[in-house]
Design a protein around this motif. Structure first.
Motif, PDB file in Angstrom:
ATOM      1  N   ALA A 174       0.838  -1.206   0.000  1.00  0.00           N
ATOM      2  CA  ALA A 174       0.000   0.000   0.000  1.00  0.00           C
ATOM      3  C   ALA A 174       0.869   1.250   0.000  1.00  0.00           C
ATOM      4  O   ALA A 174       0.580   2.231  -0.707  1.00  0.00           O
ATOM      5  CB  ALA A 174      -0.924  -0.008   1.213  1.00  0.00           C
ATOM      6  N   GLY A 175       1.958   1.226   0.787  1.00  0.00           N
ATOM      7  CA  GLY A 175       2.835   2.394   0.856  1.00  0.00           C
ATOM      8  C   GLY A 175       3.548   2.676  -0.457  1.00  0.00           C
ATOM      9  O   GLY A 175       3.737   3.830  -0.857  1.00  0.00           O
ATOM     10  N   GLU A 176       3.893   1.605  -1.170  1.00  0.00           N
ATOM     11  CA  GLU A 176       4.643   1.754  -2.417  1.00  0.00           C
ATOM     12  C   GLU A 176       3.751   2.019  -3.626  1.00  0.00           C
ATOM     13  O   GLU A 176       4.059   2.825  -4.487  1.00  0.00           O
ATOM     14  CB  GLU A 176       5.461   0.470  -2.662  1.00  0.00           C
ATOM     15  CG  GLU A 176       6.330   0.489  -3.907  1.00  0.00           C
ATOM     16  CD  GLU A 176       7.635   1.269  -3.725  1.00  0.00           C
ATOM     17  OE1 GLU A 176       8.084   1.892  -4.690  1.00  0.00           O
ATOM     18  OE2 GLU A 176       8.187   1.254  -2.596  1.00  0.00           O
ATOM     19  N   PHE A 177       2.579   1.316  -3.677  1.00  0.00           N
ATOM     20  CA  PHE A 177       1.772   1.360  -4.912  1.00  0.00           C
ATOM     21  C   PHE A 177       0.332   1.828  -4.689  1.00  0.00           C
ATOM     22  O   PHE A 177      -0.446   1.871  -5.641  1.00  0.00           O
ATOM     23  CB  PHE A 177       1.749  -0.023  -5.576  1.00  0.00           C
ATOM     24  CG  PHE A 177       3.120  -0.520  -5.950  1.00  0.00           C
ATOM     25  CD1 PHE A 177       3.795   0.008  -7.041  1.00  0.00           C
ATOM     26  CD2 PHE A 177       3.742  -1.503  -5.194  1.00  0.00           C
ATOM     27  CE1 PHE A 177       5.066  -0.442  -7.379  1.00  0.00           C
ATOM     28  CE2 PHE A 177       5.010  -1.961  -5.522  1.00  0.00           C
ATOM     29  CZ  PHE A 177       5.674  -1.425  -6.612  1.00  0.00           C
ATOM     30  N   GLY A 178      -0.031   2.132  -3.447  1.00  0.00           N
ATOM     31  CA  GLY A 178      -1.375   2.647  -3.197  1.00  0.00           C
ATOM     32  C   GLY A 178      -2.320   1.596  -2.640  1.00  0.00           C
ATOM     33  O   GLY A 178      -2.106   0.384  -2.780  1.00  0.00           O
ATOM     34  N   GLU A 179      -3.389   2.087  -1.994  1.00  0.00           N
ATOM     35  CA  GLU A 179      -4.349   1.217  -1.315  1.00  0.00           C
ATOM     36  C   GLU A 179      -5.112   0.317  -2.288  1.00  0.00           C
ATOM     37  O   GLU A 179      -5.406  -0.834  -1.980  1.00  0.00           O
ATOM     38  CB  GLU A 179      -5.344   2.079  -0.514  1.00  0.00           C
ATOM     39  CG  GLU A 179      -6.316   1.299   0.355  1.00  0.00           C
ATOM     40  CD  GLU A 179      -5.636   0.404   1.381  1.00  0.00           C
ATOM     41  OE1 GLU A 179      -6.214  -0.672   1.671  1.00  0.00           O
ATOM     42  OE2 GLU A 179      -4.531   0.749   1.871  1.00  0.00           O
ATOM     43  N   THR A 180      -5.416   0.814  -3.491  1.00  0.00           N
ATOM     44  CA  THR A 180      -6.185   0.008  -4.461  1.00  0.00           C
ATOM     45  C   THR A 180      -5.412  -1.250  -4.844  1.00  0.00           C
ATOM     46  O   THR A 180      -5.971  -2.355  -4.879  1.00  0.00           O
ATOM     47  CB  THR A 180      -6.499   0.835  -5.725  1.00  0.00           C
ATOM     48  OG1 THR A 180      -7.222   1.987  -5.340  1.00  0.00           O
ATOM     49  CG2 THR A 180      -7.313   0.034  -6.720  1.00  0.00           C
ATOM     50  N   VAL A 181      -4.113  -1.094  -5.131  1.00  0.00           N
ATOM     51  CA  VAL A 181      -3.284  -2.256  -5.488  1.00  0.00           C
ATOM     52  C   VAL A 181      -3.239  -3.244  -4.322  1.00  0.00           C
ATOM     53  O   VAL A 181      -3.369  -4.458  -4.515  1.00  0.00           O
ATOM     54  CB  VAL A 181      -1.860  -1.812  -5.895  1.00  0.00           C
ATOM     55  CG1 VAL A 181      -0.932  -3.027  -6.033  1.00  0.00           C
ATOM     56  CG2 VAL A 181      -1.902  -1.028  -7.209  1.00  0.00           C
ATOM     57  N   ALA A 182      -3.066  -2.711  -3.090  1.00  0.00           N
ATOM     58  CA  ALA A 182      -3.012  -3.590  -1.913  1.00  0.00           C
ATOM     59  C   ALA A 182      -4.320  -4.366  -1.754  1.00  0.00           C
ATOM     60  O   ALA A 182      -4.321  -5.570  -1.444  1.00  0.00           O
ATOM     61  CB  ALA A 182      -2.734  -2.758  -0.657  1.00  0.00           C
ATOM     62  N   GLU A 183      -5.466  -3.698  -1.995  1.00  0.00           N
ATOM     63  CA  GLU A 183      -6.778  -4.344  -1.919  1.00  0.00           C
ATOM     64  C   GLU A 183      -6.886  -5.484  -2.938  1.00  0.00           C
ATOM     65  O   GLU A 183      -7.379  -6.569  -2.639  1.00  0.00           O
ATOM     66  CB  GLU A 183      -7.887  -3.329  -2.200  1.00  0.00           C
ATOM     67  CG  GLU A 183      -8.394  -2.585  -0.978  1.00  0.00           C
ATOM     68  CD  GLU A 183      -9.258  -3.453  -0.080  1.00  0.00           C
ATOM     69  OE1 GLU A 183     -10.151  -4.154  -0.593  1.00  0.00           O
ATOM     70  OE2 GLU A 183      -9.001  -3.480   1.133  1.00  0.00           O
ATOM     71  N   LEU A 184      -6.428  -5.209  -4.162  1.00  0.00           N
ATOM     72  CA  LEU A 184      -6.503  -6.220  -5.222  1.00  0.00           C
ATOM     73  C   LEU A 184      -5.634  -7.430  -4.887  1.00  0.00           C
ATOM     74  O   LEU A 184      -6.060  -8.579  -5.026  1.00  0.00           O
ATOM     75  CB  LEU A 184      -6.066  -5.619  -6.564  1.00  0.00           C
ATOM     76  CG  LEU A 184      -7.033  -4.599  -7.196  1.00  0.00           C
ATOM     77  CD1 LEU A 184      -6.378  -3.943  -8.406  1.00  0.00           C
ATOM     78  CD2 LEU A 184      -8.334  -5.260  -7.606  1.00  0.00           C
ATOM     79  N   VAL A 185      -4.410  -7.178  -4.430  1.00  0.00           N
ATOM     80  CA  VAL A 185      -3.493  -8.277  -4.072  1.00  0.00           C
ATOM     81  C   VAL A 185      -4.098  -9.093  -2.933  1.00  0.00           C
ATOM     82  O   VAL A 185      -4.084 -10.332  -2.956  1.00  0.00           O
ATOM     83  CB  VAL A 185      -2.098  -7.734  -3.677  1.00  0.00           C
ATOM     84  CG1 VAL A 185      -1.207  -8.865  -3.164  1.00  0.00           C
ATOM     85  CG2 VAL A 185      -1.444  -7.041  -4.868  1.00  0.00           C
TER      86      VAL A 185
END
Length: 730
Positions: A105-116
């Motif tokens: 989330a810190g590196e690529f944003g909350e949306t990417v973290a949610e998807l992963v």
């Protein structure tokens, strides 16, 4: 496909300065539609992913990072957004590496973290063989899809790359994974309109599951006779010439059948390879909707259309957003020519489905596939709340994945898509659950029809409801949709519980009255203590258990009233079987429609007007017998299970009974007796010849009657027939 873990899996420094490997170059080339800034983000995601997976390998021996990058490449070919591609590169990091959600989330944003995170929760999906766990995982997948459809896109791309590299697996694993793919993943891809991915999943699944059959079909397709290739070229030239003369800008392509589509058609329709291949297929892609209809007129002028084979999916799109005109022409060589006509945008959506959404974010019909996919998933999630078990839910979803559809109109002109073989009752539940629960009949094209009527495309359907109507168990026999089946089961359970609570209340009240008390007079603390001791969350659960025969009302009453009289007096107050079952005693009155808690014995088939008794049976509730039933003698051994019951004044409906009729044995007699029974307003459920000789035949009729008066009328009418020697109620 899980990585083979190294002895230590700590993150290594990101390979930022190393030469970019071929697999990453392939991704960057596929993602050429993204701006430079976003492609740099992809490079960074690869660096982070490669560091996290450092030391891990696939079964094939390749570095593990090659797999998630290949998954991202599959998606880049669908031209999805950068967040989906980054999530695809990192989709295995949370489960298999020390890289945490916060770091992503810190590196690529909350949306990417949610998807992963969403994909990680799906990665343990195993279908078919591990049934209950599989179904639970499937529920989780739908929840993740409902939050963001990109989760399932990553999952499908992940499955596609695993299928492409299936050779590294054991034969058993190959077969299991291939079966999962054909049963679940390919149909989901189809339902989301992602036909390119669906077709490859089906072909790879077929090849893995039936390698010999796949090889034979593939070779036959590849070595088509020269005559056929020449015929195809000639038809294509004729179509192209006429389209050009009409001034249309078009793209004309011949459609090649895949081994899987040929195989399924051969099996489903019982056709030979030659029969399936004896069809020419073309797709015409034009610039606008009016040009689609113009092109349709052109092809109908070149070759005559076959009657009844035209489908307009532009005016009425399929449930997954697919749009096209379909027509079948009579070809010059006696072979049918299948033609699809669509716009470029429709063609893109037909191949990519919801993936096309990200290409049409600023409006355009690409959104329709996305919206329809969301509404489908939302509908499934709504139905799963009322489903009894995970397996039942998975079965309902499989029903929806994905039969041929019929398109129907509501009275207001809205269009509903239902599976083939759907009935008027399915339509009612598709409109709204409450409409289905209270449906009594339907009007199809203004003609009154029963709820079990099967519907066909183009019909206008209006559902007739009644406030007093409720679902019946036999409804489950003729519905085709998961939503209808789930709703009916849920409502039946609810009704059965209500009936059980009411009957249990009456039974416990009777038992307490025999002990000179009642539920109302019991100290609340004593009742609550009894419920707690026996683990009942509330009184209704105890009452339902009594009605279903799991608790004896007299025993429950004894415990509840134990402080109000001496034990010997209480025992004397227990019901005595024969004396209290006689008419005029204090009986529980029944209507015969207490769902799930009253059943009628097959041995004596009681009907209203008969003297009856009830036998309390564990799990089945009260089984009703006639007092003169021979089996009643056996029940004397368990007097505590006898229930004094009688018929309520409001009894209505039909009850099962049977007649034995002795007749002259010659042709036409059966029809005469059946006609007499029908004239007495009784339904015949079944007919059976019990014995026959040259002169006399005995026939058993299973019939439905309202009461003793009605069955007497039936018997009278049958006896009047000159061919009848005798009639006896069984």
């Amino acid at each position: 496909m899980r990585p083979v873990q190294p002895a230590h899996a700590a993150p290594h420094p990101a390979p930022a300065d190393e030469a970019v490997p071929d697999y990453m170059q392939a991704l960057e080339q596929a993602a050429g539609y993204l701006p430079d800034e976003q492609r740099r983000v992809l490079r960074r995601a690869w660096a982070v992913g490669a560091a996290a997976h450092a030391g891990q390998t696939r079964r094939s021996g390749e570095p593990y990072i090659t797999h998630p990058v290949a998954v991202a490449t599959v998606l880049a070919e669908q031209r999805v957004d950068v967040e989906t591609l980054v999530a695809a590169i990192l989709h295995d990091t949370l489960e298999d590496t020390p890289l945490g959600r916060d770091a992503i989330a810190g590196e690529f944003g909350e949306t990417v973290a949610e998807l992963v995170d969403g994909v990680t929760k799906l990665d343990k999906l195993q279908f078919a063989d591990r049934q209950e766990a599989a179904a639970e995982s499937f529920r989780k997948m739908l929840l993740a899809m409902a939050r963001d459809l990109r989760v399932i896109m990553i999952k499908l791309a992940d499955r596609l790359h695993n299928m492409r590299t299936l050779a590294a697996q054991t034969p058993e694993a190959r077969a299991r994974i291939a079966r999962e793919t054909l049963e679940i993943h390919a149909p989901i891809a189809q339902r989301l309109g992602m036909n390119l991915i669906k077709a490859e999943l089906q072909n790879l699944g077929f090849r893995a599951l039936y390698p010999w059959r796949h090889a034979v079909l593939e070779k036959r397709i590849r070595t088509q006779p020269l005559v056929r290739r020449e015929a195809l070229a000639r038809i294509e030239a004729q179509l192209a010439q006429r389209l050009t003369n009409e001034g249309l800008q078009y793209r004309l392509v011949g459609r090649v059948k895949s081994p899987w589509s040929i195989y399924t058609k051969m099996r489903a329709e019982g056709k030979s390879f030659v029969q399936v291949m004896d069809v020419f297929g073309f797709r015409i892609v034009v610039g606008s909707v009016p040009e689609c209809y113009h092109a349709l007129g052109v092809v109908h002028a070149v070759f005559k259309p076959l009657d009844g084979r035209f489908r307009d999916f532009i005016a009425i799109p399929k449930a997954n957003g697919y749009q096209s005109l379909h027509t079948v022409l009579f070809g010059p060589y006696g072979s049918p020519i299948e033609v699809q006509i669509r716009t470029e945008e429709m063609d893109l959506i037909a191949e990519r489905g919801i993936a096309a959404h990200w290409m049409y974010k600023h409006g355009g019909s690409g959104n329709s596939a996305h919206t329809r996919a969301h509404s489908w998933i939302t509908g499934l999630l709504e139905s799963q709340r009322g489903t009894g078990s995970s397996l039942e839910f998975l079965e309902n979803v499989k029903i929806d994945l994905f039969p041929d559809e019929v398109y129907l109109f509501t009275p207001k002109g809205d269009i509903l898509a239902l599976p083939r073989n759907a009935t008027a009752l399915d339509f009612a539940y598709a409109v709204h659950t409450d409409v289905g629960n209270h449906a009594v009949a339907a009007r199809v094209d203004k003609k009154l029809v029963p709820l079990r009527t099967k519907l066909v495309s183009g019909q206008k359907v209006e559902v007739i409801t009644a406030p007093s109507a409720a679902p019946q168990p036999h409804w489950l026999e003729f519905v085709a949709t998961g939503k209808a089946r789930t709703s009916i089961r849920h409502q039946l359970k609810h009704l059965e519980h209500e009936d059980a609570v009411q009957l249990g209340h009456r039974m416990l009240d009777r038992a307490l009255e025999n002990l000179q008390t009642s539920l109302d007079r019991l100290p609340p603390a004593r009742l609550e203590a009894y419920l707690a001791d026996n683990r009942y969350p509330r009184l209704e659960a105890l009452l339902a258990d009594i009605a279903l025969g799991n608790r004896m009302p007299a025993q429950v009453a004894l415990v509840l009233a134990r402080e109000q009289a001496a034990a010997p007096d209480l025992l004397d107050a227990l019901p005595r079987p024969q004396r209290e079952l006689r008419p005029g005693g204090d009986r529980i009155l029944i209507t015969g429609h207490e769902r799930g808690v009253i059943t009628f014995a097959h041995c004596c088939m009681p009907i209203p007007g008969d003297e009856i008794m009830g036998y309390h049976t564990t799990g089945r509730g009260i089984v009703v017998h006639r007092l003169d039933c021979p089996n009643v003698v056996d029940y004397r051994k368990s007097p505590e299970r006898w229930i004094a019951i009688g018929w309520d004044r409001t009894v209505s409906g039909d009850f099962h009974s049977a007649l034995m009729v002795e007749v002259e044995n010659h042709p036409g007699v059966l029809a005469q007796v059946a006609a007499a029974i029908a004239q007495a307003d009784s339904n015949i459920d079944g007919v059976e010849y019990v014995e026959r000789d040259s002169n006399i035949a005995s026939i058993r009729f299973a019939i439905e009657v309202r009461d003793r008066k009605h069955i007497a009328d039936v018997i009278r009418r049958v006896r009047r027939l000159g061919v009848v020697y005798g009639v006896q109620r069984l």
